[in-house]
Design a protein around this motif. Structure first.
Motif, PDB file in Angstrom:
ATOM      1  N   VAL A 107      40.975  41.434  40.601  1.00  0.00           N
ATOM      2  CA  VAL A 107      39.716  40.696  40.708  1.00  0.00           C
ATOM      3  C   VAL A 107      38.644  41.428  39.910  1.00  0.00           C
ATOM      4  N   PHE A 108      38.058  40.723  38.931  1.00  0.00           N
ATOM      5  CA  PHE A 108      36.944  41.248  38.147  1.00  0.00           C
ATOM      6  C   PHE A 108      35.786  40.255  38.221  1.00  0.00           C
ATOM      7  N   ASP A 109      34.631  40.758  38.656  1.00  0.00           N
ATOM      8  CA  ASP A 109      33.432  39.913  38.740  1.00  0.00           C
ATOM      9  C   ASP A 109      33.696  38.636  39.527  1.00  0.00           C
ATOM     10  N   GLY A 110      34.483  38.782  40.589  1.00  0.00           N
ATOM     11  CA  GLY A 110      34.740  37.648  41.459  1.00  0.00           C
ATOM     12  C   GLY A 110      35.804  36.691  40.968  1.00  0.00           C
ATOM     13  N   TRP A 145      49.244  50.022  41.140  1.00  0.00           N
ATOM     14  CA  TRP A 145      47.848  49.667  41.416  1.00  0.00           C
ATOM     15  C   TRP A 145      46.920  50.800  40.992  1.00  0.00           C
ATOM     16  N   GLN A 146      45.660  50.421  40.747  1.00  0.00           N
ATOM     17  CA  GLN A 146      44.661  51.376  40.287  1.00  0.00           C
ATOM     18  C   GLN A 146      43.630  51.628  41.387  1.00  0.00           C
ATOM     19  N   PRO A 147      43.262  52.887  41.634  1.00  0.00           N
ATOM     20  CA  PRO A 147      42.265  53.195  42.668  1.00  0.00           C
ATOM     21  C   PRO A 147      40.942  52.466  42.425  1.00  0.00           C
ATOM     22  N   ASN A 148      40.319  52.044  43.525  1.00  0.00           N
ATOM     23  CA  ASN A 148      39.004  51.375  43.519  1.00  0.00           C
ATOM     24  C   ASN A 148      39.013  50.002  42.850  1.00  0.00           C
ATOM     25  N   GLN A 149      40.177  49.492  42.521  1.00  0.00           N
ATOM     26  CA  GLN A 149      40.284  48.158  41.928  1.00  0.00           C
ATOM     27  C   GLN A 149      40.455  47.120  43.045  1.00  0.00           C
ATOM     28  N   ASP A 150      39.776  45.979  42.912  1.00  0.00           N
ATOM     29  CA  ASP A 150      39.940  44.884  43.867  1.00  0.00           C
ATOM     30  C   ASP A 150      41.171  44.061  43.505  1.00  0.00           C
ATOM     31  N   HIS A 168      47.371  31.320  52.453  1.00  0.00           N
ATOM     32  CA  HIS A 168      46.383  32.266  52.955  1.00  0.00           C
ATOM     33  C   HIS A 168      46.010  33.264  51.865  1.00  0.00           C
ATOM     34  N   LEU A 169      44.754  33.680  51.880  1.00  0.00           N
ATOM     35  CA  LEU A 169      44.215  34.510  50.814  1.00  0.00           C
ATOM     36  C   LEU A 169      43.438  35.671  51.413  1.00  0.00           C
ATOM     37  N   THR A 170      43.589  36.865  50.824  1.00  0.00           N
ATOM     38  CA  THR A 170      42.766  38.001  51.226  1.00  0.00           C
ATOM     39  C   THR A 170      42.533  38.896  50.024  1.00  0.00           C
ATOM     40  N   THR A 171      41.394  39.574  50.029  1.00  0.00           N
ATOM     41  CA  THR A 171      41.039  40.500  48.952  1.00  0.00           C
ATOM     42  C   THR A 171      40.868  41.891  49.544  1.00  0.00           C
TER      43      THR A 171
END
Length: 566
Positions: free
Chosen positions: A53-56, A81-86, A94-97
């Motif tokens: 997720v970048f800029d929503g 995965w990368q640290p601090n990345q959404d 179903h969806l979650t961030t």
């Protein structure tokens, strides 16, 4: 007002299902991806995806995640995965961030109880103990086999993720000392420490495992009758495998050792073998003509299977006796060509004569996977690095050699070591006073400054990083990519303050100090026996055996069980 209330109610009606879905799906960040859990009645299907997720705005990952089903309600999405990345996770509708943390956490896939599985309580006067494990090869989503065995010959082979029992048997009444799968998991080798010292080869390619061949090592290194056959330590006097490795083509390398007393005279015999996987034929022995009258403590093999390094010594027979002048107290590093068992070179390591009349080893030899370097430690606390092409050490360090405190020499254990292409790893343990140097003292008055530490040195001898241990080291494993190191620590003690048992994981590729490389520690209630730790070749799975320990108030902590972890 009524319109506002109705609009608020309508918003709740629309938003509420998404909130439930978010609460219904949990995300755990592990070393190789994320574990998704849900309590939804439909469980987890294959309709699952992940996006950054970048800029929503959600974007597809550059790599397609590998999906590994743990059970109905849990799945591993394997991706980097990368640290601090959404990241946005979609499960069915179903969806979650969630935001990735700086470091992963440990995750327990399952525990497997061993009491009933391995008939540990069959003899209530002397309950059996788990003594050996072996984890099969393979990468996710493939699930390797897991073998667990005991000191009374019971054996079980499990499916690692589900814990399902694939096969169990009792191969003998002997002490199962070593086990190893071949590279495609179609063969399981088992080595027992018993009167015959058998090496067994079981074929798992068929629907039902069958014995392919077995070899009696006592024909080469003799057998013996312990002075007290009923003792729990009687197995120590029998012949058995000290070390076992498989090669890429499935062949087996075994160092079999026999150390016993004959008419109160200490004797030792050792033989190194390469067995043909299909037939059990001995391709070569070292030494060729007959067993050596010393102890082969340990050996290691380069990743390409071409070079083998082993260490031998004369046992503890000379300890406290006058120094010999014919080299009988020397230890020896021997380097062999694995194809035919011929010796390339050997190096004699002389005793640290001020304190010890002889050299002994524990597990003190390891080879870098690329086959270029060998690291060695001796029981007197010295550490060495050798170029694989020559017998002269290119580096030597007094790592945990004796230091005198109030006139009493103290030393720390240093026999657990490992190697990557980038570094030599040395693990030191508890401080003690050598028996023949006690001078009336029973316990050291201070800890050795280099004790209880994991050291990493470059192959040119520069210290790169170190990490202080919480307890005695019980095993070290490194994956085939040189990415992760796993170290188990434990100690059998009734002091609650010393009852710290666990498995620590390090990312060897992380930049910086030991703190940067340290990821986490998984805790257990009970003790972790030595050498009952395994890690899959790709570093994804960690398996460790726990056993119960009695406390001063007569309560028992822990159980006989296996922990399967990410």
């Amino acid at each position: 007002m009524k319109r506002i209330q109705f609009f608020t109610f309508l918003c709740l009606f629309v938003i509420l299902p998404i909130s439930i879905a978010t609460a219904d799906m949990s995300v755990t960040w592990v070393r190789t991806g994320v574990v998704i859990e849900t309590e939804h009645k439909e469980g987890i299907s294959d309709k699952i995806s992940v996006a950054t997720v970048f800029d929503g705005t959600a974007h597809e990952l550059a790599e397609v995640p590998t999906i590994q089903q743990l059970d109905t309600h849990r799945v591993l999405l394997q991706f980097t995965w990368q640290p601090n990345q959404d990241y946005q996770f979609r499960l069915n509708d179903h969806l979650t961030t969630a935001t990735a943390p700086l470091k992963p956490v440990s995750y327990l896939i399952r525990t497997v109880e061993l009491d009933a599985l391995l008939s540990l309580m069959e003899n209530l006067r002397r309950p059996a103990k788990p003594t050996a494990i072996a984890l099969g090869h393979g990468k996710a989503p493939y699930t390797p086999k897991l073998a667990v065995a005991t000191d009374s010959g019971h054996l079980a082979v499990l499916q690692t993720l589900s814990g399902k029992t694939l096969w169990k048997t009792r191969i003998s009444e002997g002490y199962v000392r070593r086990m190893a799968f071949n590279r495609d998991n179609s063969v399981l080798y088992i080595g027992e420490q018993a009167a015959d010292g058998f090496i067994y080869c079981y074929n798992f390619a068929a629907s039902e495992p069958t014995l392919r061949w077995k070899y009696r090592t006592a024909d080469d290194i003799e057998t013996s009758t312990p002075s007290n056959p009923g003792s729990v330590y009687a197995w120590v006097s029998y012949p058995g495998p000290a070390c076992m490795r498989t090669l890429a083509n499935g062949d087996l390398l075994v160092a079999s050792v026999h150390s016993w007393k004959e008419n109160d005279t200490p004797r030792q015999m050792s033989q190194l073998y390469r067995f043909d996987s299909e037939t059990g034929e001995v391709i070569w022995k070292w030494p060729r003509d007959r067993a050596i009258s010393k102890i082969i403590r340990w050996f290691d093999v380069s990743a390409d299977g071409k070079t083998l390094g082993l260490v031998t010594d004369s046992g503890h027979n000379l300890q406290g006796s006058p120094t010999d002048e014919n080299g009988a107290g020397n230890g020896k590093l021997v380097v062999l060509n694995t194809a035919d068992g011929t010796e390339k070179w050997h190096a004699a390591i002389e005793p640290l004569r001020e304190y010890f009349p002889q050299v002994t080893f524990w597990r003190g030899v390891s080879i870098s996977p690329d086959g270029k370097f060998i690291n060695v430690t001796t029981d007197d606390g010295r550490a060495f690095i050798f170029d694989v092409n020559g017998p002269e050490p290119i580096w030597q360090e007094n790592l945990t050699t004796p230091l005198e405190v109030s006139g009493i020499p103290i030393v720390a254990t240093s026999g657990t070591i490992g190697a990557t292409d980038a570094a030599a790893l040395f693990v030191t343990g508890d401080t003690y006073i050598p028996y023949h140097l006690r001078k009336g003292a029973q316990r050291p008055s201070a800890a050795h400054p280099n004790g209880m530490t994991l050291f990493a040195y470059s192959w040119t001898g520069e210290k790169i990083w170190q990490w202080q241990l919480e307890n005695m080291p019980q095993g070290l494993r490194i994956d085939e990519k040189d990415r992760y190191a796993v170290l188990s620590v434990s100690k059998r003690t009734q002091d609650p303050n010393e009852s710290l048992h666990g498995v620590s994981v390090f990312d060897l590729t992380a930049d910086g100090s030991g703190l940067s490389k340290y990821l986490y520690t998984y805790r257990t209630e009970g003790e972790l026996p030595y050498d009952t730790l395994a890690m899959s070749a790709d570093g994804a799975f960690i398996v460790v055996v726990e056993v119960p320990i009695a406390m001063p108030d007569e309560t028992v902590r822990g159980k006989n069980r296996v922990h399967v972890l990410y």
